[in-house]
Design an enzyme around this catalytic site. Structure first.
Site, PDB file in Angstrom:
ATOM      1  N   GLY A  29       0.773  -1.228   0.000  1.00  0.00           N
ATOM      2  CA  GLY A  29       0.000   0.000   0.000  1.00  0.00           C
ATOM      3  C   GLY A  29       0.802   1.274   0.000  1.00  0.00           C
ATOM      4  O   GLY A  29       1.867   1.363  -0.589  1.00  0.00           O
ATOM      5  N   SER A  30       0.278   2.240   0.724  1.00  0.00           N
ATOM      6  CA  SER A  30       0.667   3.637   0.604  1.00  0.00           C
ATOM      7  C   SER A  30       2.109   3.916   0.988  1.00  0.00           C
ATOM      8  O   SER A  30       2.686   3.270   1.863  1.00  0.00           O
ATOM      9  CB  SER A  30      -0.227   4.469   1.501  1.00  0.00           C
ATOM     10  OG  SER A  30       0.291   5.754   1.685  1.00  0.00           O
TER      11      SER A  30
END
Lengths: 138, 425
Positions: A64-65
């Site tokens: 993810g981020s």
């Protein structure tokens, strides 16, 4: 009680021991963790609602981020850090994340730690020497 | 231990000031954490300075103190003169002009003002977008970069053939101060080769379908390098790849991939794998598509409160299309419509009248940000409709909302009628 030794390498130095919290699923801190509460909030995650505070946190990798390290820093500032991290596959997200989390962290172990270690096992992490000592709970 | 070149050792020794010294200290810790052997020069950094997921923990307003504590990770106050490299910035916590529409508190506005002034003084770009490649940061093939933003990284690596890992705020800022990045991961040829073969049997030909494909493969491949083998010969455009990239970096951590015959390092399957034996073959067809669609649609109540589109920031193509859909229409009184794009693209939308069309319909064209950053959803939002699999992935955990995911047309229909009527066709 059986003991198991794993050998790997240091990500961030230091020595720590405690109870393991293990997941076979990847971790997204931004949008998957509440940093101030220190719990996993990603829906459908097997650790949903659980706290990693003061645990030896064992997980395969980050996903993810790119906010991974930003959230890791807040976790540290909020006093919600795990005692140590054992990360199977290091990446840029967890590399800089571990640096700002400032807890002993190891990777590249000779066996998959998410297979060997179970939640509740007592785990000693000597990150300086890259050694993980596991005492099975049963 | 990472080996330092002469200029790197000088920076670490403090010969070029405390800011570069501190930056180098962090980069050495980072390089050792990764196991990198040396650094490589970079003059292209996509920074992460204007947003923090927990603004409530930030008790200071002085720009130098903020940068020291939250980016250089020290309580010592370090003053940066001027950032060394060319850079762009990732999204900020709010639309820097239309923040009141977002319901952002005055305290957040003051924090953003402080960072804005700091950025101007120190040579940090105010581009404020998750899509730097749409607004003038287009690296060339082989260029070493240090980019934040998980959805932008595969654009840099896979689409453009430039080289970056997914950097964090705390690694990108030191890279911008020093012009150095660890030579590790996707900076090296051997890690850019394909690892998994993805046989795509479905005719992926809409933006929504590229998101669905990316989401499924991200979940299956996690950090691997998938090689897409499309049975139907389609050439995706920028809006579609934006969807593929952002979805694969949400369900997983895909930073690099190949599409045979499309992306620059994959003219053939042989080139895409470059001697690697595929670890796994993944099949994507009708049932995988359906399964992914159902997973992303978490809402049950079809009364939509917010239609949030433009994640990652809408392209010029999408701005044109959404304006056409809204021309002469009125959105439902119970619904907020937020459309996100980069500041630079909005200025073109202003000139072309798209912004006026959106406004007349009752929607908002916003820039610099999105509601996920500082958890700024309109008050009372329970149900969100979006055309982004990334937004659908993150909104439940961050905003505590339920989500409908579909096409732009279905989202605009929901904005006009107040009801979700989308379905997988």
């Amino acid at each position: 009680m059986s003991r198991i030794l794993l050998n790997g390498r240091k990500v961030v130095g230091g020595i720590s021991e405690g109870e393991a919290l293990v997941t076979k699923q990847t971790i997204s801190t931004w949008g998957g963790v509440h940093a101030v509460k220190g719990i996993i909030t990603e829906r459908n995650h097997e650790l949903w609602g659980q706290s990693f505070k003061d645990k030896i946190f064992v997980f395969p990798a980050a996903k993810g981020s790119s906010g991974w390290s930003t959230v890791a820093q807040v976790i540290r500032m909020a006093g919600q850090s795990p005692k140590a991290m054992i990360i199977r596959d290091i990446s840029s997200l967890t590399g800089i994340g571990a640096v700002v989390m400032r807890v002993p962290t190891v990777t590249e172990l000779d066996k998959d730690p998410t297979e060997i270690i179970e939640t509740g096992d007592w785990v000693k992490v000597d990150a300086d020497r890259g050694i993980v000592e596991i005492t099975k709970k049963k | 231990m990472v080996k330092l070149a002469k200029d790197e050792q000088e920076m670490l020794d403090g010969k070029h000031g405390r800011a570069q010294q501190r930056a180098m200290e962090i980069l050495v810790l980072y390089a050792d954490a990764l196991g990198a052997e040396r650094f490589v020069d970079t003059n292209n950094v996509h920074l992460f300075v204007g947003f923090h997921p927990y603004p409530e923990v930030i008790k200071i307003l002085d720009g130098d103190e903020l940068a020291s504590k939250f980016l250089l990770d020290t309580d010592e106050k370090i003053v940066v003169d001027y950032v060394k490299t060319f850079n762009t910035t990732h999204i900020w916590a709010m639309d820097l002009e239309r923040w009141k529409i977002m319901g952002a508190p005055e305290s957040l506005h003051m924090l953003m003002e402080s960072i804005r002034k700091y950025s101007i003084r120190t040579g940090i770009s105010l581009s404020a977008t998750c899509t730097p490649y749409q607004v003038g940061n287009v690296p060339t093939k082989g260029e070493h970069c240090a980019w934040t933003e998980s959805s932008a990284v595969p654009f840099c690596n896979a689409v453009l053939g430039a080289r970056t890992n997914t950097e964090g705020a705390h690694s990108a800022f030191p890279s911008a101060l020093t012009g150095k990045v660890p030579l590790w991961g996707f900076h090296l040829d051997e890690n850019r080769r394909g690892t998994h073969l993805v046989d795509v049997h479905f005719d992926v030909n809409s933006i929504m379908d590229w998101y669905l494909l990316g989401y499924y493969v991200g979940e299956m491949c996690q950090l691997a390098v998938p090689v897409y083998n499309l049975k139907f010969n389609r050439i995706p455009n920028i809006s579609m790849l934006k969807g593929l990239n952002s979805a694969g970096a949400s369900s997983g951590g895909i930073m690099m991939y190949h599409i045979i015959g499309v992306t620059p390092e994959a003219p053939t399957m042989e080139a895409a794998f470059s001697g690697n034996k595929p670890q796994e073959a993944i099949t994507y067809g009708e049932s995988e598509r359906r399964q992914t669609y159902d997973h992303l649609n978490s809402a049950k109540d079809n009364n939509v409160d917010l239609v949030n589109i433009g994640c990652p920031h809408y392209s010029l193509e999408q701005l044109r299309d959404v304006a056409q859909l809204l021309d002469g229409k009125k959105i439902h009184e119970n619904v907020d419509l937020w459309i996100w794009t980069a500041y630079q693209l909005k200025s073109i939308a202003d000139r072309n009248g798209f912004t006026d069309i959106i406004k007349k319909a009752g929607g908002q064209l916003m820039t610099d940000s999105c509601p996920l950053n500082a958890n700024l959803f309109p008050k009372g939002t329970n149900i969100v409709a979006t055309d982004s699999a990334k937004h659908a992935h993150y909104a439940p955990a961050i905003g505590g909302v339920d989500v409908f995911y579909g096409t732009m047309e279905e989202c605009i229909d929901a904005a006009i009628t107040g009801k979700w009527r989308g379905e997988l066709k």
